[in-house]
Write a protein that holds these residues in place. Sequence first.
Motif, PDB file in Angstrom:
ATOM      1  N   SER A  24     -50.778   2.033  95.774  1.00 49.99           N
ATOM      2  CA  SER A  24     -49.904   1.418  94.773  1.00 49.99           C
ATOM      3  C   SER A  24     -49.515   2.485  93.758  1.00 49.99           C
ATOM      4  O   SER A  24     -50.387   3.102  93.138  1.00 49.99           O
ATOM      5  CB  SER A  24     -50.636   0.279  94.051  1.00 49.99           C
ATOM      6  OG  SER A  24     -51.006  -0.711  94.981  1.00 49.99           O
ATOM      7  N   TRP A  25     -48.212   2.680  93.597  1.00 52.74           N
ATOM      8  CA  TRP A  25     -47.709   3.756  92.746  1.00 52.74           C
ATOM      9  C   TRP A  25     -46.914   3.196  91.573  1.00 52.74           C
ATOM     10  O   TRP A  25     -46.154   2.250  91.733  1.00 52.74           O
ATOM     11  CB  TRP A  25     -46.819   4.694  93.553  1.00 52.74           C
ATOM     12  CG  TRP A  25     -47.577   5.439  94.596  1.00 52.74           C
ATOM     13  CD1 TRP A  25     -47.819   5.037  95.877  1.00 52.74           C
ATOM     14  CD2 TRP A  25     -48.224   6.698  94.449  1.00 52.74           C
ATOM     15  NE1 TRP A  25     -48.560   5.981  96.544  1.00 52.74           N
ATOM     16  CE2 TRP A  25     -48.822   7.011  95.684  1.00 52.74           C
ATOM     17  CE3 TRP A  25     -48.342   7.608  93.405  1.00 52.74           C
ATOM     18  CZ2 TRP A  25     -49.537   8.196  95.888  1.00 52.74           C
ATOM     19  CZ3 TRP A  25     -49.045   8.777  93.609  1.00 52.74           C
ATOM     20  CH2 TRP A  25     -49.633   9.058  94.844  1.00 52.74           C
TER      21      TRP A  25
ATOM     22  N   SER B 175     -35.961  11.325  88.987  1.00 47.78           N
ATOM     23  CA  SER B 175     -35.861  10.723  87.661  1.00 47.78           C
ATOM     24  C   SER B 175     -37.223  10.470  87.012  1.00 47.78           C
ATOM     25  O   SER B 175     -37.344   9.697  86.087  1.00 47.78           O
ATOM     26  CB  SER B 175     -35.041   9.424  87.675  1.00 47.78           C
ATOM     27  OG  SER B 175     -35.738   8.374  88.305  1.00 47.78           O
ATOM     28  N   GLY B 176     -38.236  11.103  87.532  1.00 47.72           N
ATOM     29  CA  GLY B 176     -39.584  10.947  87.009  1.00 47.72           C
ATOM     30  C   GLY B 176     -40.604  11.329  88.062  1.00 47.72           C
ATOM     31  O   GLY B 176     -40.311  12.103  88.971  1.00 47.72           O
ATOM     32  N   TYR B 177     -41.776  10.749  87.946  1.00 45.89           N
ATOM     33  CA  TYR B 177     -42.859  11.000  88.896  1.00 45.89           C
ATOM     34  C   TYR B 177     -43.701   9.736  88.982  1.00 45.89           C
ATOM     35  O   TYR B 177     -43.481   8.762  88.266  1.00 45.89           O
ATOM     36  CB  TYR B 177     -43.694  12.220  88.463  1.00 45.89           C
ATOM     37  CG  TYR B 177     -44.149  12.158  87.025  1.00 45.89           C
ATOM     38  CD1 TYR B 177     -45.352  11.545  86.665  1.00 45.89           C
ATOM     39  CD2 TYR B 177     -43.366  12.686  86.011  1.00 45.89           C
ATOM     40  CE1 TYR B 177     -45.752  11.476  85.347  1.00 45.89           C
ATOM     41  CE2 TYR B 177     -43.758  12.624  84.697  1.00 45.89           C
ATOM     42  CZ  TYR B 177     -44.960  12.017  84.368  1.00 45.89           C
ATOM     43  OH  TYR B 177     -45.345  11.942  83.060  1.00 45.89           O
ATOM     44  N   TRP B 178     -44.677   9.732  89.872  1.00 50.33           N
ATOM     45  CA  TRP B 178     -45.502   8.553  90.115  1.00 50.33           C
ATOM     46  C   TRP B 178     -46.965   8.886  89.887  1.00 50.33           C
ATOM     47  O   TRP B 178     -47.383  10.027  90.039  1.00 50.33           O
ATOM     48  CB  TRP B 178     -45.339   8.078  91.553  1.00 50.33           C
ATOM     49  CG  TRP B 178     -43.981   7.599  91.901  1.00 50.33           C
ATOM     50  CD1 TRP B 178     -43.524   6.307  91.886  1.00 50.33           C
ATOM     51  CD2 TRP B 178     -42.876   8.382  92.354  1.00 50.33           C
ATOM     52  NE1 TRP B 178     -42.214   6.254  92.284  1.00 50.33           N
ATOM     53  CE2 TRP B 178     -41.788   7.524  92.585  1.00 50.33           C
ATOM     54  CE3 TRP B 178     -42.684   9.753  92.582  1.00 50.33           C
ATOM     55  CZ2 TRP B 178     -40.556   7.961  93.031  1.00 50.33           C
ATOM     56  CZ3 TRP B 178     -41.462  10.196  93.023  1.00 50.33           C
ATOM     57  CH2 TRP B 178     -40.414   9.302  93.249  1.00 50.33           C
ATOM     58  N   TYR B 179     -47.744   7.843  89.558  1.00 54.01           N
ATOM     59  CA  TYR B 179     -49.199   7.999  89.539  1.00 54.01           C
ATOM     60  C   TYR B 179     -49.835   6.811  90.246  1.00 54.01           C
ATOM     61  O   TYR B 179     -49.259   5.722  90.341  1.00 54.01           O
ATOM     62  CB  TYR B 179     -49.749   8.193  88.116  1.00 54.01           C
ATOM     63  CG  TYR B 179     -49.623   6.995  87.197  1.00 54.01           C
ATOM     64  CD1 TYR B 179     -50.610   6.012  87.153  1.00 54.01           C
ATOM     65  CD2 TYR B 179     -48.535   6.865  86.347  1.00 54.01           C
ATOM     66  CE1 TYR B 179     -50.502   4.927  86.306  1.00 54.01           C
ATOM     67  CE2 TYR B 179     -48.418   5.799  85.489  1.00 54.01           C
ATOM     68  CZ  TYR B 179     -49.411   4.828  85.473  1.00 54.01           C
ATOM     69  OH  TYR B 179     -49.297   3.747  84.622  1.00 54.01           O
ATOM     70  N   SER B 180     -51.030   7.051  90.768  1.00 57.38           N
ATOM     71  CA  SER B 180     -51.748   6.031  91.528  1.00 57.38           C
ATOM     72  C   SER B 180     -53.242   6.323  91.453  1.00 57.38           C
ATOM     73  O   SER B 180     -53.651   7.481  91.427  1.00 57.38           O
ATOM     74  CB  SER B 180     -51.307   6.061  92.993  1.00 57.38           C
ATOM     75  OG  SER B 180     -52.115   5.213  93.783  1.00 57.38           O
TER      76      SER B 180
ATOM     77  N   CYS C  91     -49.060  10.743 105.440  1.00 55.80           N
ATOM     78  CA  CYS C  91     -47.710  11.230 105.688  1.00 55.80           C
ATOM     79  C   CYS C  91     -46.706  10.255 105.106  1.00 55.80           C
ATOM     80  O   CYS C  91     -46.997   9.092 104.894  1.00 55.80           O
ATOM     81  CB  CYS C  91     -47.465  11.450 107.177  1.00 55.80           C
ATOM     82  SG  CYS C  91     -47.416   9.962 108.159  1.00 55.80           S
ATOM     83  N   ASN C  92     -45.536  10.760 104.829  1.00 56.97           N
ATOM     84  CA  ASN C  92     -44.459   9.938 104.319  1.00 56.97           C
ATOM     85  C   ASN C  92     -44.001   8.994 105.428  1.00 56.97           C
ATOM     86  O   ASN C  92     -44.114   9.351 106.589  1.00 56.97           O
ATOM     87  CB  ASN C  92     -43.303  10.850 103.888  1.00 56.97           C
ATOM     88  CG  ASN C  92     -42.726  10.447 102.554  1.00 56.97           C
ATOM     89  OD1 ASN C  92     -43.205   9.515 101.929  1.00 56.97           O
ATOM     90  ND2 ASN C  92     -41.714  11.164 102.124  1.00 56.97           N
ATOM     91  N   PRO C  93     -43.500   7.843 105.190  1.00 56.50           N
ATOM     92  CA  PRO C  93     -43.128   7.369 103.868  1.00 56.50           C
ATOM     93  C   PRO C  93     -44.248   6.603 103.176  1.00 56.50           C
ATOM     94  O   PRO C  93     -44.872   5.731 103.778  1.00 56.50           O
ATOM     95  CB  PRO C  93     -41.950   6.451 104.160  1.00 56.50           C
ATOM     96  CG  PRO C  93     -42.239   5.893 105.509  1.00 56.50           C
ATOM     97  CD  PRO C  93     -42.992   6.975 106.253  1.00 56.50           C
ATOM     98  N   LEU C  94     -44.484   6.932 101.943  1.00 56.90           N
ATOM     99  CA  LEU C  94     -45.327   6.125 101.080  1.00 56.90           C
ATOM    100  C   LEU C  94     -44.440   5.010 100.545  1.00 56.90           C
ATOM    101  O   LEU C  94     -43.217   5.126 100.543  1.00 56.90           O
ATOM    102  CB  LEU C  94     -45.864   6.953  99.918  1.00 56.90           C
ATOM    103  CG  LEU C  94     -46.841   8.055 100.286  1.00 56.90           C
ATOM    104  CD1 LEU C  94     -47.183   8.872  99.043  1.00 56.90           C
ATOM    105  CD2 LEU C  94     -48.099   7.488 100.896  1.00 56.90           C
ATOM    106  N   ASN C  95     -45.041   3.976 100.068  1.00 58.96           N
ATOM    107  CA  ASN C  95     -44.273   2.860  99.544  1.00 58.96           C
ATOM    108  C   ASN C  95     -43.836   3.180  98.115  1.00 58.96           C
ATOM    109  O   ASN C  95     -44.395   2.692  97.155  1.00 58.96           O
ATOM    110  CB  ASN C  95     -45.110   1.577  99.593  1.00 58.96           C
ATOM    111  CG  ASN C  95     -44.286   0.374  99.207  1.00 58.96           C
ATOM    112  OD1 ASN C  95     -43.058   0.408  99.233  1.00 58.96           O
ATOM    113  ND2 ASN C  95     -44.954  -0.697  98.827  1.00 58.96           N
ATOM    114  N   LEU C  96     -42.824   4.041  98.012  1.00 56.43           N
ATOM    115  CA  LEU C  96     -42.308   4.457  96.712  1.00 56.43           C
ATOM    116  C   LEU C  96     -40.901   3.920  96.517  1.00 56.43           C
ATOM    117  O   LEU C  96     -40.114   3.876  97.448  1.00 56.43           O
ATOM    118  CB  LEU C  96     -42.247   5.988  96.626  1.00 56.43           C
ATOM    119  CG  LEU C  96     -43.550   6.741  96.761  1.00 56.43           C
ATOM    120  CD1 LEU C  96     -43.283   8.228  96.767  1.00 56.43           C
ATOM    121  CD2 LEU C  96     -44.513   6.372  95.660  1.00 56.43           C
ATOM    122  N   ASP C  97     -40.604   3.563  95.294  1.00 55.35           N
ATOM    123  CA  ASP C  97     -39.260   3.113  94.960  1.00 55.35           C
ATOM    124  C   ASP C  97     -38.449   4.331  94.536  1.00 55.35           C
ATOM    125  O   ASP C  97     -38.218   4.570  93.364  1.00 55.35           O
ATOM    126  CB  ASP C  97     -39.329   2.089  93.832  1.00 55.35           C
ATOM    127  CG  ASP C  97     -37.967   1.520  93.509  1.00 55.35           C
ATOM    128  OD1 ASP C  97     -37.074   1.569  94.377  1.00 55.35           O
ATOM    129  OD2 ASP C  97     -37.791   1.032  92.381  1.00 55.35           O
TER     130      ASP C  97
END
Length: 162
Positions: free
Chosen positions: A86-87, A76-81, A35-41
Amino acid sequence: MYKMGMIGLLLASLWACDREQPIETRIKENPSTFCNPLNLDYRFMKIDGGDGIREAADPAVVRYKDKYLLFASKSSGYWYSSDFHSWTHVVIPDSVLPIEDYAPAIMVHDDYVYYVGSTHGKGMLYRSNQPELGKWEKVKEIWSYWDPAFYIEGDKLTRWRN
């Protein structure tokens, strides 16, 4: 008799709520849900009146090859992990992909990741076989809807409208 039973049930419920008991928390060794929050900037957006909100609504995650891809609205984009912990943020200009659209739909099919954003009317379907590098190509203009999704029927890629 019914009233007395209901009153008794209400009193027992209130008595149980009044008792202080510690809450025991257990975390599975290998959790199956996140569940959120993930450690995303993710960004902070100012709104009218001076208040601000964090923006990364409508998240969608797919597994592509050996990585997870996470897309969210207005990011403004997307993430990968590779480990869901770690994203890495891939910044994409709107000229490459309409990444600022709300509620993106993503899907993996035939070694490509497909993307379409929420829109009213026609939108562009995109695909990539190198999403971690931010390389996307236009596939074709399609009818898109708010909160779109995809599914496979046989071996045919099909849009789903909700």
